[in-house]
Scaffold this motif. Structure first.
Motif, short mmCIF file in Angstrom:
data_model
loop_
_atom_site.label_atom_id
_atom_site.label_comp_id
_atom_site.label_asym_id
_atom_site.label_seq_id
_atom_site.Cartn_x
_atom_site.Cartn_y
_atom_site.Cartn_z
N GLY A 151 0.80 -1.23 0.00
CA GLY A 151 0.00 0.00 0.00
C GLY A 151 0.82 1.26 0.00
N ILE A 152 2.11 1.13 -0.27
CA ILE A 152 2.98 2.31 -0.36
C ILE A 152 3.86 2.18 -1.60
CG2 ILE A 152 3.05 2.82 2.12
CD1 ILE A 152 5.65 1.32 2.32
N ASP A 153 4.27 3.33 -2.12
CA ASP A 153 5.04 3.35 -3.36
C ASP A 153 6.53 3.40 -3.03
OD1 ASP A 153 5.70 3.43 -6.00
OD2 ASP A 153 5.26 5.56 -6.28
N CYS A 154 7.12 2.21 -2.78
CA CYS A 154 8.53 2.19 -2.37
C CYS A 154 9.41 1.37 -3.30
CB CYS A 154 8.65 1.66 -0.94
SG CYS A 154 8.07 -0.04 -0.77
N ILE A 155 8.78 0.61 -4.21
CA ILE A 155 9.56 -0.20 -5.15
C ILE A 155 9.55 0.51 -6.51
CG2 ILE A 155 9.79 -2.41 -6.33
CD1 ILE A 155 8.47 -3.73 -3.95
N ILE A 156 10.72 0.86 -6.97
CA ILE A 156 10.87 1.63 -8.20
C ILE A 156 11.30 0.74 -9.36
CG2 ILE A 156 12.06 3.59 -9.28
CD1 ILE A 156 10.20 4.32 -6.95
N THR A 157 10.64 0.90 -10.49
CA THR A 157 11.03 0.19 -11.71
C THR A 157 12.08 1.00 -12.45
OG1 THR A 157 8.81 -0.74 -11.94
CG2 THR A 157 10.22 -0.78 -13.89
N VAL A 158 13.21 0.38 -12.73
CA VAL A 158 14.22 1.01 -13.57
C VAL A 158 14.07 0.37 -14.94
CG1 VAL A 158 16.68 1.49 -13.91
CG2 VAL A 158 15.73 1.32 -11.58
N LYS A 159 13.41 1.07 -15.84
CA LYS A 159 12.96 0.50 -17.10
C LYS A 159 14.09 -0.18 -17.86
CE LYS A 159 10.04 1.58 -21.07
NZ LYS A 159 9.28 2.64 -21.79
N GLY A 160 13.84 -1.45 -18.25
CA GLY A 160 14.80 -2.20 -19.03
C GLY A 160 15.97 -2.74 -18.23
N VAL A 161 15.97 -2.47 -16.92
CA VAL A 161 17.11 -2.90 -16.09
C VAL A 161 16.67 -3.80 -14.94
CG1 VAL A 161 19.05 -2.12 -14.66
CG2 VAL A 161 18.32 -0.75 -16.64
N GLY A 162 15.80 -3.27 -14.05
CA GLY A 162 15.40 -4.06 -12.91
C GLY A 162 14.58 -3.26 -11.92
N TYR A 163 14.77 -3.55 -10.62
CA TYR A 163 13.97 -2.90 -9.57
C TYR A 163 14.86 -2.50 -8.39
CZ TYR A 163 9.84 -4.71 -11.97
OH TYR A 163 8.88 -4.98 -12.90
N LYS A 164 14.40 -1.50 -7.65
CA LYS A 164 15.06 -1.13 -6.41
C LYS A 164 14.03 -0.67 -5.41
CE LYS A 164 15.97 3.70 -7.74
NZ LYS A 164 17.02 4.76 -7.89
N ILE A 165 14.37 -0.74 -4.14
CA ILE A 165 13.50 -0.25 -3.07
C ILE A 165 14.11 1.01 -2.51
CG2 ILE A 165 14.57 -1.57 -1.18
CD1 ILE A 165 11.69 -2.06 -0.13
N ILE A 166 13.26 2.01 -2.26
CA ILE A 166 13.75 3.27 -1.71
C ILE A 166 13.15 3.49 -0.32
CG2 ILE A 166 14.15 4.36 -3.95
CD1 ILE A 166 11.46 5.80 -3.59
#
Length: 226
Positions: free
Chosen positions: A210-225
């Motif tokens: 329910g929170i926006d903490c996982i970011i998509t890095v387009k064409g590369v992968g994911y990270k959590i902030i």
């Protein structure tokens, strides 16, 4: 690897397949028990308490996916390894199975050598030392020993692979995890899954947190902030 004490339940409505699988796993040193349909598989799981379950997808009295979904909803079976046995080779079926919490697939007709190899590989993965440290990423708390995720004081229930994926990202907040790296660490190199599988799991994690903490890095992968 020491198989002594490892218990495997095999559920399939074809007696010949039950016999082949059970025979080959017993030769490897595993203790086995069989079930002929989904209802019997659920009943024997509670009695036998297996370390790993082989589930035929197309079974009467609850199919394999229904059994898997039922078990994954129970805390006692969050960590039980589940492998689907199936003649369905389309990507959608595999994605659905992984969404329900399966750890791997074995295709029919059954190859005893491949089956034993996959089972051994899954047990090797869980026997590797794990980081049991409680992780804090912003207002998210992850306890890998208790299999608990808290957002502030609210407990969030995640499926096994969703939990493992969130835990992986939270080990290094801000770092981008490549798609191939995620596939290798969460599903292993011996499990064939596609990029869509990662996307589906990320979407479900976001919805549940329910929170926006996982970011998509387009064409590369994911990270959590944080």
């Amino acid at each position: 690897m020491d198989q002594k004490g490892k218990k495997i339940l095999i559920a399939d409505d074809e007696p010949d397949i039950l016999e082949i699988i059970s025979y080959n796993l017993r030769r490897e040193g595993y203790e086995t028990l069989t079930a002929k349909d989904g209802e019997e598989a659920l009943h024997k799981t509670k009695l036998f308490k297996p370390d790993l379950i082989v589930l035929d997808v197309m079974m009467p009295n609850k199919n394999g996916m229904e059994v898997c979904k039922t078990l994954r909803a129970l805390p006692a079976y969050h960590d039980t390894l589940i492998v689907f046995l199936t003649a369905l080779n389309d990507e959608l079926s595999h994605v659905r199975g992984l969404e329900y919490g399966a750890d791997d697939y074995i295709s029919k007709p059954v190859s005893p050598k491949i089956l034993v190899s996959k089972v051994n590989a899954l047990f090797r993965r869980i026997q590797q030392p794990e980081n049991n440290k409680i992780l804090q990423a912003g207002n998210i708390t992850i306890d890998p020993q208790k299999f608990i995720v808290l957002v502030d004081d609210r407990e969030v229930i995640l499926a096994k692979k969703e939990f493992e994926l969130l835990h992986l990202l939270a080990t290094k907040p801000g770092r981008v995890f490549l798609r191939n790296e995620i596939l290798s660490q969460i599903w292993g190199t011996e499990v064939i899954v596609g990029d869509r599988t990662i996307d589906v799991h990320i979407r479900k994690i976001r919805q549940k947190l329910g929170i926006d903490c996982i970011i998509t890095v387009k064409g590369v992968g994911y990270k959590i902030i944080i």
